[in-house]
Write a protein that holds these residues in place. Structure first.
Motif, PDB file in Angstrom:
ATOM      1  N   MET A 162      29.652 -17.936 -13.435  1.00 61.18           N
ATOM      2  CA  MET A 162      29.969 -17.766 -12.226  1.00 61.18           C
ATOM      3  C   MET A 162      28.547 -17.368 -11.530  1.00 61.18           C
ATOM      4  O   MET A 162      28.939 -18.414  -9.845  1.00 61.18           O
ATOM      5  CB  MET A 162      31.127 -16.644 -11.891  1.00 61.18           C
ATOM      6  CG  MET A 162      32.471 -17.210 -11.596  1.00 61.18           C
ATOM      7  SD  MET A 162      33.484 -15.746 -11.141  1.00 61.18           S
ATOM      8  CE  MET A 162      33.921 -14.892 -12.627  1.00 61.18           C
ATOM      9  N   SER A 163      27.880 -16.705 -11.945  1.00 64.05           N
ATOM     10  CA  SER A 163      27.148 -16.117 -10.694  1.00 64.05           C
ATOM     11  C   SER A 163      25.429 -17.625 -10.916  1.00 64.05           C
ATOM     12  O   SER A 163      24.632 -18.398 -10.261  1.00 64.05           O
ATOM     13  CB  SER A 163      26.091 -15.032 -12.202  1.00 64.05           C
ATOM     14  OG  SER A 163      26.821 -14.221 -11.497  1.00 64.05           O
ATOM     15  N   ILE A 164      25.711 -18.450 -12.280  1.00 60.89           N
ATOM     16  CA  ILE A 164      24.660 -19.453 -12.205  1.00 60.89           C
ATOM     17  C   ILE A 164      24.963 -20.873 -11.369  1.00 60.89           C
ATOM     18  O   ILE A 164      24.186 -21.727 -10.744  1.00 60.89           O
ATOM     19  CB  ILE A 164      24.533 -19.863 -14.256  1.00 60.89           C
ATOM     20  CG1 ILE A 164      24.234 -19.303 -14.418  1.00 60.89           C
ATOM     21  CG2 ILE A 164      23.667 -21.753 -13.686  1.00 60.89           C
ATOM     22  CD1 ILE A 164      24.168 -19.192 -16.113  1.00 60.89           C
ATOM     23  N   LEU A 165      26.706 -20.993 -11.012  1.00 61.10           N
ATOM     24  CA  LEU A 165      27.041 -21.829 -10.579  1.00 61.10           C
ATOM     25  C   LEU A 165      26.636 -21.620  -8.692  1.00 61.10           C
ATOM     26  O   LEU A 165      26.977 -22.223  -7.890  1.00 61.10           O
ATOM     27  CB  LEU A 165      28.908 -22.119 -10.940  1.00 61.10           C
ATOM     28  CG  LEU A 165      28.947 -22.608 -12.922  1.00 61.10           C
ATOM     29  CD1 LEU A 165      30.822 -22.840 -12.155  1.00 61.10           C
ATOM     30  CD2 LEU A 165      28.244 -24.413 -11.819  1.00 61.10           C
ATOM     31  N   TYR A 166      27.333 -20.396  -8.829  1.00 59.78           N
ATOM     32  CA  TYR A 166      26.901 -20.097  -7.303  1.00 59.78           C
ATOM     33  C   TYR A 166      25.466 -19.964  -6.931  1.00 59.78           C
ATOM     34  O   TYR A 166      25.265 -20.363  -5.699  1.00 59.78           O
ATOM     35  CB  TYR A 166      27.234 -18.147  -7.416  1.00 59.78           C
ATOM     36  CG  TYR A 166      27.514 -17.672  -5.905  1.00 59.78           C
ATOM     37  CD1 TYR A 166      27.870 -18.189  -4.556  1.00 59.78           C
ATOM     38  CD2 TYR A 166      25.112 -17.160  -5.485  1.00 59.78           C
ATOM     39  CE1 TYR A 166      27.555 -17.471  -3.457  1.00 59.78           C
ATOM     40  CE2 TYR A 166      24.935 -16.542  -3.889  1.00 59.78           C
ATOM     41  CZ  TYR A 166      26.560 -16.750  -2.949  1.00 59.78           C
ATOM     42  OH  TYR A 166      25.941 -16.122  -1.789  1.00 59.78           O
ATOM     43  N   ALA A 167      24.478 -19.822  -7.797  1.00 64.33           N
ATOM     44  CA  ALA A 167      22.931 -19.559  -7.468  1.00 64.33           C
ATOM     45  C   ALA A 167      22.899 -20.884  -7.004  1.00 64.33           C
ATOM     46  O   ALA A 167      22.128 -21.546  -6.246  1.00 64.33           O
ATOM     47  CB  ALA A 167      22.456 -19.313  -9.037  1.00 64.33           C
ATOM     48  N   LEU A 168      23.536 -22.124  -8.229  1.00 65.24           N
ATOM     49  CA  LEU A 168      23.232 -23.768  -8.200  1.00 65.24           C
ATOM     50  C   LEU A 168      23.780 -24.374  -6.731  1.00 65.24           C
ATOM     51  O   LEU A 168      22.557 -25.018  -5.782  1.00 65.24           O
ATOM     52  CB  LEU A 168      23.773 -24.374  -9.233  1.00 65.24           C
ATOM     53  CG  LEU A 168      22.966 -23.921 -10.150  1.00 65.24           C
ATOM     54  CD1 LEU A 168      23.522 -24.776 -11.794  1.00 65.24           C
ATOM     55  CD2 LEU A 168      21.434 -24.409 -10.046  1.00 65.24           C
ATOM     56  N   ALA A 169      24.797 -23.310  -6.514  1.00 62.07           N
ATOM     57  CA  ALA A 169      25.400 -24.344  -4.974  1.00 62.07           C
ATOM     58  C   ALA A 169      24.501 -23.896  -3.738  1.00 62.07           C
ATOM     59  O   ALA A 169      24.437 -24.505  -2.783  1.00 62.07           O
ATOM     60  CB  ALA A 169      26.429 -23.533  -4.760  1.00 62.07           C
ATOM     61  N   VAL A 170      24.323 -22.540  -3.898  1.00 64.00           N
ATOM     62  CA  VAL A 170      23.577 -21.696  -2.981  1.00 64.00           C
ATOM     63  C   VAL A 170      22.004 -22.286  -2.490  1.00 64.00           C
ATOM     64  O   VAL A 170      21.582 -22.681  -1.339  1.00 64.00           O
ATOM     65  CB  VAL A 170      22.812 -20.131  -2.710  1.00 64.00           C
ATOM     66  CG1 VAL A 170      22.481 -19.774  -1.689  1.00 64.00           C
ATOM     67  CG2 VAL A 170      24.448 -19.585  -2.371  1.00 64.00           C
ATOM     68  N   LYS A 171      21.472 -22.720  -3.513  1.00 65.10           N
ATOM     69  CA  LYS A 171      20.053 -23.202  -4.137  1.00 65.10           C
ATOM     70  C   LYS A 171      20.198 -24.677  -3.402  1.00 65.10           C
ATOM     71  O   LYS A 171      19.099 -25.739  -2.621  1.00 65.10           O
ATOM     72  CB  LYS A 171      19.327 -23.119  -5.221  1.00 65.10           C
ATOM     73  CG  LYS A 171      17.984 -23.666  -5.124  1.00 65.10           C
ATOM     74  CD  LYS A 171      16.663 -23.168  -4.614  1.00 65.10           C
ATOM     75  CE  LYS A 171      15.620 -23.838  -4.602  1.00 65.10           C
ATOM     76  NZ  LYS A 171      14.910 -22.473  -3.638  1.00 65.10           N
TER      77      LYS A 171
END
Length: 292
Positions: A102-111
């Motif tokens: 979830m952290s990786i997917l969130y970070a990718l979405a924001v980035k």
């Protein structure tokens, strides 16, 4: 850490309850604590001027994405529960994996999607911190609640079982109820009816169970599409005892409880039947019932 986790953590009903609790708790947490307005953790979000409605919709979308990931993860766990050893260590690693994904997917979405100027490795740790904080409390509360409910169920079952063990003429007192036992499949269709006294044990086999019973002087096996957990819940008032994640035994058919260096085993009163193992999760319950 090598002990198996309690069975109630991977039951379908409790997984659904956990997901629903996490969903509503996350919505409340994000809208009361408002971490996205904390510039120290979420600098990009803090620059955005969001109305209360926009903020709520934003948190709702984020939580729905997270719940989708958790739902997929728990579905996989539920499907694999009979094929893998879910120890406390494995369960902890699984939860860590959920948070990490979830952290990786969130970070990718924001980035990528929102063009956040910060580095990916600055966003991901911050996301992981807040996701951990959001999930920690509902996970712990759910564990304590489900554990309490499970203990109540086992206690009630032990009290009920003591009646069968203490009263030798119990079957004579209630012949109509315990003369026959009826087994329906997962769609509710009656598939097998046998004398309860002829039933030896029930074995889990993926999405099916094998029912072992005496027929014409020999032990027969009947394959039924149904989970062992549903069998345990449906026949809680019968003297059927869960001794292992894969076995439920008719306690009246147990003649010897044997403990050796390989563990605890139940010897049944039929020569050609295998000894049934007793796992650590159920050993205390089985021993108490057997020696009452």
């Amino acid at each position: 850490m090598q002990r198996l986790i309690p069975a109630f953590l991977v039951s379908k009903k409790n997984i659904i309850l956990l997901l629903v609790f996490v969903f509503f708790f996350s919505i409340l947490f994000l809208n009361i604590y408002k971490p996205f307005e904390d510039a120290h953790f979420f600098e990009f979000w803090a620059k955005e001027s969001l109305t209360p409605t926009q903020y709520f919709i934003t948190t709702l979308i984020i939580v729905l994405c997270g719940i989708t990931i958790l739902s997929i993860s728990r579905l996989v766990m539920y499907l694999l529960k009979n094929n893998i050893r879910l120890t406390y260590l494995a369960y902890s690693v699984w939860i860590f994996g959920e948070i990490l994904i979830m952290s990786i997917l969130y970070a990718l979405a924001v980035k990528i999607r929102l063009n956040d100027p910060r580095d990916f490795f600055d966003i991901a740790p911050q996301a992981m911190l807040y996701i951990t904080l959001i999930l920690f409390l509902p996970y712990m509360v759910s564990w304590l609640y489900l554990s309490l409910q499970d203990k109540k169920l086992h206690l009630a079952r032990m009290v009920q079982m003591s009646k069968y063990i203490d009263e030798e003429n119990y079957f004579a007192i209630q012949p109509d109820k315990f003369n026959l036992i009826h087994f329906n499949d997962d769609k509710g269709t009656l598939r097998l009816s046998i004398k309860f006294n002829n039933l030896y044990y029930i074995e889990s086999s993926d999405n099916y169970v094998n029912i072992y019973y005496e027929n014409k002087g020999k032990v027969a096996r009947f394959l039924l599409r149904r989970s062992l957990k549903s069998i345990e819940d449906s026949y809680a008032d019968y003297p059927l005892v869960r001794c292992h994640r894969s076995y439920i035994v008719n306690i009246n058919k147990v003649r010897v409880l044997r403990k050796d260096k390989e563990g605890i085993f139940l010897d049944l009163d039929y020569l050609n039947l295998p000894d049934l193992p007793v796992s650590k999760t159920y050993s205390e319950q089985v021993i108490k019932l057997f020696y009452q």
